[in-house]
Design a protein around this motif. Structure first.
Motif, PDB file in Angstrom:
ATOM      1  N   ALA A 105      37.837  25.998  45.309  1.00  0.00           N
ATOM      2  CA  ALA A 105      37.674  27.218  44.521  1.00  0.00           C
ATOM      3  C   ALA A 105      38.715  28.279  44.833  1.00  0.00           C
ATOM      4  O   ALA A 105      38.783  29.290  44.151  1.00  0.00           O
ATOM      5  CB  ALA A 105      36.275  27.790  44.754  1.00  0.00           C
ATOM      6  N   ARG A 106      39.503  28.067  45.892  1.00  0.00           N
ATOM      7  CA  ARG A 106      40.426  29.130  46.330  1.00  0.00           C
ATOM      8  C   ARG A 106      41.877  28.765  46.101  1.00  0.00           C
ATOM      9  O   ARG A 106      42.232  27.593  46.049  1.00  0.00           O
ATOM     10  CB  ARG A 106      40.213  29.399  47.823  1.00  0.00           C
ATOM     11  N   PHE A 107      42.701  29.774  45.994  1.00  0.00           N
ATOM     12  CA  PHE A 107      44.140  29.580  45.861  1.00  0.00           C
ATOM     13  C   PHE A 107      44.832  30.769  46.517  1.00  0.00           C
ATOM     14  O   PHE A 107      44.194  31.769  46.848  1.00  0.00           O
ATOM     15  CB  PHE A 107      44.548  29.473  44.389  1.00  0.00           C
ATOM     16  N   ILE A 108      46.135  30.622  46.739  1.00  0.00           N
ATOM     17  CA  ILE A 108      46.892  31.744  47.304  1.00  0.00           C
ATOM     18  C   ILE A 108      47.471  32.575  46.163  1.00  0.00           C
ATOM     19  O   ILE A 108      48.213  32.076  45.321  1.00  0.00           O
ATOM     20  CB  ILE A 108      48.018  31.246  48.241  1.00  0.00           C
ATOM     21  N   HIS A 109      47.103  33.817  46.142  1.00  0.00           N
ATOM     22  CA  HIS A 109      47.615  34.761  45.141  1.00  0.00           C
ATOM     23  C   HIS A 109      49.105  34.991  45.417  1.00  0.00           C
ATOM     24  O   HIS A 109      49.537  34.944  46.576  1.00  0.00           O
ATOM     25  CB  HIS A 109      46.836  36.084  45.277  1.00  0.00           C
ATOM     26  N   PRO A 110      49.920  35.219  44.371  1.00  0.00           N
ATOM     27  CA  PRO A 110      51.359  35.460  44.603  1.00  0.00           C
ATOM     28  C   PRO A 110      51.614  36.582  45.617  1.00  0.00           C
ATOM     29  O   PRO A 110      52.667  36.594  46.270  1.00  0.00           O
ATOM     30  CB  PRO A 110      51.866  35.870  43.218  1.00  0.00           C
ATOM     31  N   ASP A 111      50.659  37.487  45.791  1.00  0.00           N
ATOM     32  CA  ASP A 111      50.847  38.552  46.777  1.00  0.00           C
ATOM     33  C   ASP A 111      50.516  38.102  48.204  1.00  0.00           C
ATOM     34  O   ASP A 111      50.531  38.910  49.136  1.00  0.00           O
ATOM     35  CB  ASP A 111      50.004  39.781  46.411  1.00  0.00           C
TER      36      ASP A 111
END
Lengths: 179, 735
Positions: A105-111
């Motif tokens: 369910a999670r991902f790394i945001h571009p920030d």
């Protein structure tokens, strides 16, 4: 103590992705990433088929591995409704939570921080439903307090057969699918 | 579920992050656009309007944050959206921020189709167009100009060109879409199904969908009502060569052989008549020619239909009885895009007849009688009477065509007969994707002295234009008010919620300016569209200010069923429901539909079927970053066993080659149990080849490109397009 959860009626869901689109505009989720998604589970052989369509997202588990494994405390359980959130400023983007989540369910945001569904806590605090629930043209999604015997979600779970995803992981997910 | 898929997606998305950061539609677009007028509005404003991502015209509320468009939600006051938009409507935000939008008027500077332009001012564009039109008028007459216009935004261009003097006004929505259905129902009940359809799905106890894939096509009210019917436990019967989303909700799924629906319909009616299951009172009271009709059905037993359709006789009987069990609250859905095999008007008539047997027309759970507010049109001067009849249907070749046939105009443009067509005006319809046989469209274009295209994006048809006029998207403009015919009377307003980012203009402004250049200013007595709308509303006793605030004004409920007091009138020649059609017999057609077996394709080929994605409208949304983020390219659905034999797996790229050796763009395989082995399926609208559509360019394949063949419906000129066959070629062989 409130325990927020979602009940999604797979009999009504048509997989139109309005929930995904609404999440993107509501939360300005960057292009190429999404906090919720649609799964099609097809069983059988043509033409004798069974298909379940599900709107999926973070399960806001009552036993959340992503919170336990977080080295900084960024991943945490919110006071309101037990919602699992990420404190962006505290997250170091180590991805331990991503590895621990059985639901992807999670991902790394571009920030640079881990991002995922928040149950639209900013809306819920104002008494609104999460964006995905509020837009669904089939009215297949319900949000509410699983601890409240009079809530829609509790009553739906009492009256209909349902299942949760990967219960064997022992995370106690708070999203249920009516069948 | 495949738990690996999302992890993979995360890895892939890591590669796209840099792209996203550089061109994120939401964040970057908003910064880039700014606010031209300099009016600084702080905080969140909610402005009602109605949607234009498709033709359904759902009421929406736009949220504008610090002057920038944030999000769109449904308007609770609106009977169409009932407070909830479909995904395309929610994603409409992306239309405003699309970086590939047309930005200023363009005039072609090299040969047609090369997409090489000079930017010009609006005045230069209108002068150029008006000069050309006047020359054409002088040489060939005003009838030599044709308008193709889709949607409510076309109203003002229709007005200008009627004032100019042409009767040749058309849209693909007739001959490439719902035309056969409306003809079939008119021949039977004297009225058509209209749009939005008068289907009472939410009250249906039994809903029959024949190739209609509700839930994948997102006609909002219908999908909402479909889910409601499913929730109420309605019995759903789905007939489709593909296991559609709707099929997954069905009690009975009939995996029909493509092209044989009419055989099934005749067999169903055979059972219902033979077993005496029809609504005898209703048929006796309202029907005409029932005895002859019943006699014609005799040969069409379920056993006869079995080898044609592949549906077992017992399943045909069981489903026929199921329909009869719930009548009159059984709705055999008429569908919408029904130009399939060229016998479509007769198939649609069979659907109408089956509904008539079940007594569902005018009854709760069947077809209601739509109602509307009484809002008069603007009192314009009378249009000049064209000297020549419409060009599309010479000698009344298609006697039941009650609208203008696009492909008839195309044919006349190619042949110059019955008279030449020298200019096309195209508003909001991408004819390259909307009409079958692209080569014929291009051939016709080469015969024109002037092709003007009004669009918001550089569509393929804009690429062929001599003059391109960039329109403001619906969120940036007023349009005509929508005085809808539906379950209850209401009026909806489209109003600007943000400004256009460049030199785009609304259609009403263009149509008015052009009329003035053509010395037709008298046809535009109003100063601007607000004055026009205020006049229409005030005359009807309605308040513009209130409509601006609410977006929707509703009238009082009126009866919509026979039981509620609607008088049962059927404007057919007999004044009754025509089970047997003398007007068809007189014109040389079957008075009761007869089945003809569809022609098979070349050995080893697959019938090409196409349909809709819930997140795209036609070929007009593939430039919208938000919607493309949902579905960025189409897939070719291939039966899993077939794919295995061909050593193809999901995700492989292939090209499709049709019977005329046209080869598609590369397209991803979806190997699936959800389709018959004798056909393949793809979503319409992808595979753009216009270079201006940088984001959508060559993503997926275009079904339209492969539709080189079509069978023309002899009743009304519709183009049956499910008559093309493809073979599948590995991408490797094309390099």
């Amino acid at each position: 103590m409130a325990r927020f959860g979602m009940v999604i009626d797979t009999a009504k869901c048509v997989g139109c992705m309005d929930c995904v689109v609404a999440c993107k505009t509501e939360n300005s989720v960057p292009e190429g990433l999404n906090r919720d998604w649609i799964e099609y589970e097809v069983q059988g052989k043509y033409p004798s088929l069974h298909m379940e369509i599900r709107s999926e997202r973070c399960n806001h588990c009552s036993n959340p591995p992503c919170v336990y494994c977080c080295p900084t405390g960024a991943s945490h359980v919110h006071d309101l409704g037990g919602v699992v959130l990420v404190e962006h400023n505290v997250c170091i983007g180590c991805k331990a939570c991503i590895a621990s989540c059985p639901y992807d369910a999670r991902f790394i945001h571009p920030d640079g921080y881990a991002d995922k569904c928040t149950f639209c806590i900013h809306r819920v605090e104002k008494g609104l439903d999460p964006a995905c629930v509020s837009v669904c043209p089939t009215h297949c999604m319900s949000f509410g307090d699983l601890e409240d015997p009079n809530s829609d979600v509790t009553r739906l779970l009492e009256s209909r057969n349902h299942h949760a995803l990967i219960p064997e992981a022992g995370t106690k997910p708070c999203i249920f699918y009516l069948v | 579920m495949n738990p690996v898929s999302r992890r993979k997606f995360l890895k892939i998305s890591a590669a796209t992050i840099s792209v996203a950061a550089a061109g994120s539609a939401i964040v970057k677009g908003a910064e880039a656009l700014g606010n031209k007028s300099g009016k600084e509005v702080k905080g969140v404003q909610k402005i009602p309007t109605y949607c234009d991502i498709c033709f359904w015209k759902c009421g929406a509320i736009a949220y504008v944050n610090d002057g920038k468009l944030w999000k769109l939600e449904g308007n609770l006051e609106d009977p169409l959206s009932r407070g909830r938009l479909c995904p395309r409507g929610t994603g409409g935000v992306g239309a405003h921020y699309d970086p590939d939008r047309l930005k200023s008027p363009l005039i072609r500077r090299s040969e047609r189709g090369r997409e090489e332009w000079v930017e010009v001012t609006w005045d230069e564009a209108f002068t150029h167009i008006a000069d050309k039109l006047q020359k054409i008028k002088a040489q060939y007459g005003p009838e030599a100009v044709a308008l193709f216009a889709h949607g409510i935004g076309g109203n003002f261009f229709k007005h200008t060109l009627k004032a100019f003097g042409t009767p040749n006004i058309t849209a693909p929505s007739f001959a490439q879409c719902r035309g056969p259905r409306d003809v079939g129902f008119r021949l039977t009940f004297g009225e058509d199904v209209s749009s939005p359809e008068r289907t009472d799905i939410k009250n249906s106890q039994c809903l029959v969908l024949i190739g209609s894939h509700l839930g994948e096509n997102m006609h909002n009210s219908q999908v909402q009502e479909f889910a409601e019917a499913v929730g109420n436990g309605a019995s759903i019967i789905v007939v489709d060569p593909r296991f559609s989303v709707a099929a997954s909700k069905a009690k009975f799924y009939l995996p029909i052989k493509p092209g044989t629906d009419l055989a099934l319909l005749l067999a169903w009616m055979n059972v219902i008549v033979k077993e005496g299951l029809y609504d005898k009172d209703y048929v006796q009271k309202y029907g005409f020619g029932f005895e002859q009709f019943a006699a014609e059905l005799t040969p069409y037993t379920p056993e006869w239909a079995y080898p044609e359709t592949g549906i077992e006789p017992e399943l045909i009987r069981t489903t026929a009885r199921e329909m009869a069990r719930y009548r009159p609250a059984t709705l055999v859905h008429p569908g919408r895009h029904v130009t399939w095999y060229g016998d479509d008007a007769q198939r649609s008539r069979a659907i109408a007849l089956l509904n008539a047997l079940l007594g569902s027309w005018g009854r709760k759970g069947g077809f209601f009688y739509p109602v509307s507010m009484d809002v008069a049109g603007y009192p314009y001067p009378a249009y000049p009477k064209p000297e020549k009849a419409k060009v599309d249907n010479p000698d009344n070749k298609y006697p039941f065509a009650h609208e203008t046939i696009t492909t008839g105009i195309r044919e006349a443009t190619i042949s110059g007969k019955p008279y030449p067509i020298k200019s096309w005006f195209v508003y909001a319809t991408n004819l390259i994707h909307a009409l079958p046989n692209e080569a014929e469209t291009i051939k016709a274009i080469q015969n024109l002295d002037l092709l003007v295209v009004v669009d918001v994006i550089p569509s393929e048809i804009a690429g062929w234009a001599d003059v391109v006029l960039p329109e403001s998207v619906y969120l940036e403009r007023y349009d005509d008010i929508n005085v809808e015919w539906f379950r209850e009377p209401f009026v909806a307003l489209r109003q600007p919620v943000v400004e256009s980012p460049h030199d785009q203009k609304p259609n009403w402004w263009m149509a008015k300016k052009l009329a003035e250049k053509l010395d037709l200013g008298a046809f535009y007595p109003w100063k601007d569209i607000e004055e026009y709308i205020i006049h229409r509303l005030t005359t009807a006793g309605l308040s513009f200010d209130e409509l601006k605030k609410k977006g929707i004004l509703r009238g009082s409920k009126q009866p919509i069923y026979f039981d509620e007091g609607v008088s049962a009138q059927f404007p057919t020649p007999s004044g009754k429901i025509e089970f047997y059609s003398l007007q068809l017999a007189k014109a040389g057609f079957d008075p009761v539909p007869k089945y003809r077996r569809p022609l098979p394709g070349p050995l080893g080929s697959f019938r090409l079927l196409y349909g809709r994605s819930p997140v795209h409208s036609f070929s007009r949304t593939q430039s919208n970053h938000i919607l493309m983020d949902m579905v960025a390219e189409n897939e070719i659905w291939i039966n899993a066993d077939v794919a295995r034999r061909m050593e193809l797996k999901t995700g492989d790229y292939v090209r499709l080659k049709n019977q005329d050796n046209i080869v598609s763009n590369k397209v991803k395989v979806k190997a699936t149990e959800r389709i018959r082995p004798d056909c393949v399926y793809m979503v319409h609208g992808f595979g753009h080849n216009s270079r201006g559509l940088k984001y959508a360019f060559q993503k997926g394949a275009s079904d339209a490109q492969l539709l080189t063949r079509y069978v023309t419906d002899p009743l009304m000129g519709g183009t049956g397009m499910n008559v093309n066959f493809v073979t599948i070629e590995s991408e490797a062989s094309h390099g």
